[in-house]
Design a protein around this motif. Structure first.
Motif, mmCIF file in Angstrom:
data_model
loop_
_atom_site.group_PDB
_atom_site.id
_atom_site.type_symbol
_atom_site.label_atom_id
_atom_site.label_comp_id
_atom_site.label_asym_id
_atom_site.label_seq_id
_atom_site.Cartn_x
_atom_site.Cartn_y
_atom_site.Cartn_z
ATOM 1 N N PHE A 14 0.834 -1.195 0.000
ATOM 2 C CA PHE A 14 0.000 0.000 0.000
ATOM 3 C C PHE A 14 0.876 1.255 0.000
ATOM 4 O O PHE A 14 0.626 2.207 -0.754
ATOM 5 C CB PHE A 14 -0.940 0.013 1.210
ATOM 6 C CG PHE A 14 -1.894 1.170 1.198
ATOM 7 C CD1 PHE A 14 -3.097 1.087 0.517
ATOM 8 C CD2 PHE A 14 -1.586 2.340 1.872
ATOM 9 C CE1 PHE A 14 -3.988 2.162 0.505
ATOM 10 C CE2 PHE A 14 -2.455 3.418 1.865
ATOM 11 C CZ PHE A 14 -3.658 3.332 1.183
ATOM 12 N N SER A 15 1.911 1.248 0.822
ATOM 13 C CA SER A 15 2.825 2.399 0.891
ATOM 14 C C SER A 15 3.530 2.625 -0.436
ATOM 15 O O SER A 15 3.683 3.769 -0.877
ATOM 16 C CB SER A 15 3.871 2.192 1.991
ATOM 17 O OG SER A 15 3.249 2.170 3.247
ATOM 18 N N LEU A 16 3.960 1.539 -1.076
ATOM 19 C CA LEU A 16 4.622 1.673 -2.375
ATOM 20 C C LEU A 16 3.679 2.255 -3.423
ATOM 21 O O LEU A 16 4.077 3.106 -4.229
ATOM 22 C CB LEU A 16 5.155 0.320 -2.836
ATOM 23 C CG LEU A 16 6.326 -0.247 -2.033
ATOM 24 C CD1 LEU A 16 6.610 -1.693 -2.453
ATOM 25 C CD2 LEU A 16 7.557 0.618 -2.209
ATOM 26 N N ILE A 17 2.435 1.812 -3.402
ATOM 27 C CA ILE A 17 1.432 2.349 -4.329
ATOM 28 C C ILE A 17 1.228 3.832 -4.056
ATOM 29 O O ILE A 17 1.165 4.652 -4.979
ATOM 30 C CB ILE A 17 0.105 1.573 -4.206
ATOM 31 C CG1 ILE A 17 0.289 0.139 -4.717
ATOM 32 C CG2 ILE A 17 -1.020 2.286 -4.962
ATOM 33 C CD1 ILE A 17 -0.855 -0.800 -4.362
ATOM 34 N N GLU A 18 1.139 4.176 -2.792
ATOM 35 C CA GLU A 18 0.941 5.573 -2.402
ATOM 36 C C GLU A 18 2.117 6.443 -2.843
ATOM 37 O O GLU A 18 1.932 7.532 -3.406
ATOM 38 C CB GLU A 18 0.755 5.638 -0.882
ATOM 39 C CG GLU A 18 0.158 6.920 -0.389
ATOM 40 C CD GLU A 18 -0.293 6.784 1.064
ATOM 41 O OE1 GLU A 18 -1.391 7.252 1.350
ATOM 42 O OE2 GLU A 18 0.452 6.205 1.888
ATOM 43 N N ILE A 19 3.328 5.953 -2.624
ATOM 44 C CA ILE A 19 4.540 6.704 -3.006
ATOM 45 C C ILE A 19 4.587 6.913 -4.521
ATOM 46 O O ILE A 19 4.830 8.024 -5.004
ATOM 47 C CB ILE A 19 5.810 5.969 -2.513
ATOM 48 C CG1 ILE A 19 5.904 6.044 -0.990
ATOM 49 C CG2 ILE A 19 7.063 6.529 -3.176
ATOM 50 C CD1 ILE A 19 6.936 5.099 -0.380
ATOM 51 N N GLU A 20 4.362 5.847 -5.279
ATOM 52 C CA GLU A 20 4.423 5.949 -6.740
ATOM 53 C C GLU A 20 3.342 6.869 -7.294
ATOM 54 O O GLU A 20 3.588 7.635 -8.218
ATOM 55 C CB GLU A 20 4.315 4.564 -7.383
ATOM 56 C CG GLU A 20 5.552 3.715 -7.225
ATOM 57 C CD GLU A 20 6.802 4.352 -7.817
ATOM 58 O OE1 GLU A 20 6.762 4.811 -8.973
ATOM 59 O OE2 GLU A 20 7.814 4.401 -7.098
ATOM 60 N N SER A 21 2.140 6.788 -6.734
ATOM 61 C CA SER A 21 1.074 7.649 -7.227
ATOM 62 C C SER A 21 1.373 9.116 -6.915
ATOM 63 O O SER A 21 1.112 9.994 -7.738
ATOM 64 C CB SER A 21 -0.282 7.234 -6.656
ATOM 65 O OG SER A 21 -0.314 7.376 -5.255
ATOM 66 N N LYS A 22 1.959 9.368 -5.752
ATOM 67 C CA LYS A 22 2.333 10.749 -5.401
ATOM 68 C C LYS A 22 3.429 11.259 -6.336
ATOM 69 O O LYS A 22 3.414 12.422 -6.742
ATOM 70 C CB LYS A 22 2.775 10.837 -3.950
ATOM 71 C CG LYS A 22 1.613 10.818 -2.980
ATOM 72 C CD LYS A 22 2.080 10.958 -1.549
ATOM 73 C CE LYS A 22 0.876 10.898 -0.606
ATOM 74 N NZ LYS A 22 1.269 10.965 0.799
#
Length: 76
Positions: A14-22
């Motif tokens: 989830f954190s990786l998805i959040e980082i990449e989307s940001k």
């Protein structure tokens, strides 16, 4: 349009998805839609490439066979 709900996503993922989307400046939803679209587009392109490679191989066989026949006909 249809909705998809993904349950029990690992916190690290989830954190990786959040980082990449940001990084891209887009929502997590849009990022995941892009990931899915690219996955299926990539799969489709691979299938098209395989078909193309097979077509090229078949055409080369026909060209080589035609060349042999022409050489026979020309007495070479």
């Amino acid at each position: 349009m249809k909705n998809i709900v993904i349950k029990n996503v690992d916190e690290k993922l989830f954190s990786l998805i959040e980082i990449e989307s940001k990084k891209k400046g887009i929502s997590k939803n849009k990022f995941l839609k892009e990931v899915l679209e690219n996955y299926f587009l990539d799969s489709s392109l691979k299938l098209i490439d395989e078909k193309y490679q097979n077509l090229v191989k078949e055409n080369l066989k026909v060209i080589n066979e035609n060349t042999k026949i022409l050489k026979i006909l020309l007495g070479e």
